[in-house]
Write an enzyme that holds these catalytic residues in place. Structure first.
Site, PDB file in Angstrom:
ATOM      1  N   PRO A 222       0.835  -1.207   0.000  1.00 17.00           N
ATOM      2  CG  PRO A 222      -0.653  -1.511   1.747  1.00 17.00           C
ATOM      3  CD  PRO A 222       0.617  -2.033   1.170  1.00 17.00           C
ATOM      4  CD  GLU A 223       3.517   3.558  -3.584  1.00 15.37           C
ATOM      5  OE1 GLU A 223       3.899   4.650  -3.140  1.00 15.37           O
ATOM      6  OE2 GLU A 223       4.168   2.902  -4.415  1.00 15.37           O
TER       7      GLU A 223
END
Ligand SMILES: [Zn+2]
Length: 301
Positions: free
Chosen positions: A2-3
């Protein structure tokens, strides 16, 4: 992985359920994730009201009444989902968040359950993590700046603090490739591989060029660095906006929130036509410091 925009989307998806709710009980179904849970974690958080959710870099912060903060990181495969109503009811689960890859919903990977009592009745916020690279820690709010995961982090790419003069001071004299300089979390907190590729493409800058070439002899940002800074902020803002709309779409569809499939302009498009207007180049991939860089050798100089 996840960014930042995805973690921001998770935060926004969880906030309506968690903020203001009483954390009745934290049910830990195993002693560890990537790291062991802090000793007495469950006891320390039980019976405390959740004041607010916030985010720093890719860390989700659950701020509790009394000054403690739960720090959560989603690792590679972590996700939260919300269940409301009595446990037996089999209520529709919702997975707030927006991620490039689909999330697992296999119950055997449900490792933490926060039992909440909110304004609209009981709810459960469930942390699922098949690969268990995520983790949770507990810290005092007053000591967050010195926390091992948070100290030394640079500016957020979402606020006004990230400006070209700040980056110029960091980049002056640097021969390090621009890609690596932008990924340095001590400079920009939470900016990851995907969005560095996207921002460089939007700016027409090669990921290979030396970071110092964007700074003039007096240490001031060149026009290209001013433009790059704006595009970093824009690419993150656009992704957060896309995450927000995915949240809305999914809630309307079936109450189940998946990781969004954000479309990227250059990331993961090796061999495809460059989308820069007037450019006839082809997106290429190379490996820098162990990470894939996607770029257009034709228009990124
Ligand atoms: Zn191009």
């Amino acid at each position: 992985m996840p960014e930042l925009p995805e973690v921001e989307t998770v935060k926004r998806g969880l906030a309506p359920t968690m903020e203001g709710a009483l954390l009745v009980r934290a049910e830990l179904r195993r002693p560890d994730l990537r790291f062991p849970f802090p000793e007495n974690f469950a006891e320390a958080v039980a019976g405390r009201r959740i004041i607010a959710l916030s985010r720093r870099a890719k860390y989700l912060m659950i701020e509790l009444e009394g000054g403690d903060v739960i720090i959560a990181h989603l690792g590679m495969s972590g996700s939260f989902r919300i269940e409301t109503g009595p446990i037996e009811a089999g209520a529709d689960p919702g997975t707030p968040g927006a991620f490039h890859h689909p999330r697992g919903k296999d119950e055997k990977h449900d490792h933490v359950v926060f039992h909440l009592d909110g304004g609209s009745g009981p709810a459960r916020v469930i942390y699922n993590d098949p690969r268990r690279f995520g983790f949770m820690d507990l810290a005092r709010r007053s000591a967050l700046a010195d926390h091992v995961f948070l100290r030394g982090l640079g500016e957020e790419p979402t606020g006004n603090a990230l400006d070209a003069a700040y980056l110029a001071a960091r980049f002056a004299g640097k021969v390090q490739p621009l890609k690596a300089a932008l990924l340095d979390q001590r400079t920009i907190a939470g900016l990851g591989n995907i969005y560095v590729c996207e921002a460089l493409w939007r700016s027409g800058l090669s990921p290979k060029r030396a970071a110092g070439t964007l700074v003039d002899k007096r240490g001031r940002p060149k026009q290209a660095l001013i433009a790059l800074t704006e595009r970093i902020r824009a690419v993150i803002a656009d992704a957060i906006a896309a995450g927000g709309s995915s949240l809305k779409d999914h809630i309307q569809a079936d109450g189940s929130l998946g990781y969004f499939q954000h479309s990227f302009s250059v990331y993961d498009r090796e061999g495809e036509a460059c989308r820069t207007p007037g450019c006839h180049g082809t997106v290429a991939r190379m490996v820098q410091a162990g990470r894939s860089t996607f770029y257009c050798p034709h228009c990124q100089k």
